[in-house]
Design a protein around this motif. Sequence first.
Motif, short mmCIF file in Angstrom:
data_model
loop_
_atom_site.label_atom_id
_atom_site.label_comp_id
_atom_site.label_asym_id
_atom_site.label_seq_id
_atom_site.Cartn_x
_atom_site.Cartn_y
_atom_site.Cartn_z
N ASP A 119 46.39 5.52 100.00
CA ASP A 119 46.75 6.24 98.77
C ASP A 119 48.15 6.84 98.86
O ASP A 119 48.83 7.00 97.83
N GLY A 154 34.18 11.79 95.45
CA GLY A 154 33.72 11.81 94.06
C GLY A 154 32.98 13.08 93.72
O GLY A 154 33.14 13.63 92.61
N GLN A 171 35.52 15.84 93.12
CA GLN A 171 36.15 15.72 91.81
C GLN A 171 35.23 16.21 90.70
O GLN A 171 35.65 16.90 89.78
N SER A 184 42.53 15.61 92.26
CA SER A 184 43.02 14.24 92.41
C SER A 184 42.24 13.51 93.50
O SER A 184 41.58 14.13 94.34
N ALA A 185 42.32 12.17 93.48
CA ALA A 185 41.64 11.36 94.50
C ALA A 185 42.15 11.69 95.89
O ALA A 185 41.38 11.75 96.86
N LYS A 233 39.89 13.39 98.98
CA LYS A 233 39.79 12.80 100.32
C LYS A 233 40.19 13.82 101.38
O LYS A 233 39.57 13.90 102.46
N THR A 236 35.97 3.20 96.62
CA THR A 236 35.64 4.04 97.77
C THR A 236 34.16 4.39 97.83
O THR A 236 33.53 4.31 98.90
#
Length: 387
Positions: free
Chosen positions: A23, A143, A146, A158-159, A163, A236
């Motif tokens: 990412d 997830g 989020q 944000s992704a 993470k 993911t």
Amino acid sequence: MAALLFNFGVSVFFFLYNLLMLDLGFRERSLGALASALALGSMAGTIPMGMIARRFGLKKVLTICLLLLAAAFGARVFLFWYPAQLAFAFFDGVMLCGWVVSIAPAVANAVEEQKRPFAFSVLFAVAVATGSLGGFVGGNMPGWCQSLGARLAGVAVSAVDAKKITLVVACVLTALAAWPVRRLSSGARSQSTGRIQRPSPFLLRFLLATACWAAALGAFNPFTNVFFARYLGVPTAHLGNFFSIAQLLQAGAVLLMPFVLRRTGLISGIMAAQLTAAAAIGLLAVGHGVLHAEVLYCAFMAAQHMCDPGLQSLLMDRIAAEERSGAAALYFLVISIAQAVSAAIAGAGYARFGYPPVLIGIAVATVVAAAVFRILCAPQGTVEQNQ
């Protein structure tokens, strides 16, 4: 409890770390160099960690190594200057040695020879099963972060940040493993000196065969999540669920290995598993589709892990009790060297040629490793007896 926390935390971290790096713009060449640095750290730390543990005691060394490992994991989550990433990866490899070098001798000293394949199978199956939970959490927790951020605080997470949060949890779990280690009884010191005064011919042959096998595995294992995420485009969350299921299947396969070895013997059983791994990785190179790749990946990893109990049993059976600690240290040293070299070469190969040509090369190398193992490790001048 310490083993469960350690395996859980480490599995979450290594599952998600490469995906975070993707990412952030890192690619296979850089990830291969980081995997190589980790393996080089293991190489550099194996023998010194064995000596330090004998000098200061296993409990103290394990506690310090777990805490420092967790701290270095945390640094890798937030400090993305590439030279620092390489340095912390190397340091992680050194700290991991504090955990791994003592396991095989401890099991071998506690279990009689006939029961060692089963004991090692249980040990590896528990580690793989814990890794299954780590893969599930690593794949789904970003997830969850989020969703919770949006629902509870109205914050868009944000992704990348999701993470990072998951990786911090992995760091905490790894650090928590130090608590049950501190409460362990010191126990009696091993009679093993950890030194090998005159390496036996078998040990030298075994280490050469192990180097070939580890080099073949080290060319693909650090890149499996990248292969699925980048090459096949697997999300993911799906990847985490799949890896979780795959590791449960691997744990079951490992538990079956003692029964296979009873019928085939150690040498033939290990070689059969190695050839199965070669076939799976070769078919993975020429196949198409996510489902096809997932099935073959499961076969490859199951065959790979089925070799571990047999290899550990073979080494411990043919080495004198007073030399087991030193033999185990050399075993992990050789693995680290082979994987460091192969990970760096494979990372550059994936970046230049793509995955299929390199995977075909890995399949060929795995067949060669199986043949080398058979030639070097079969009993000399006798017909192999079933173990």
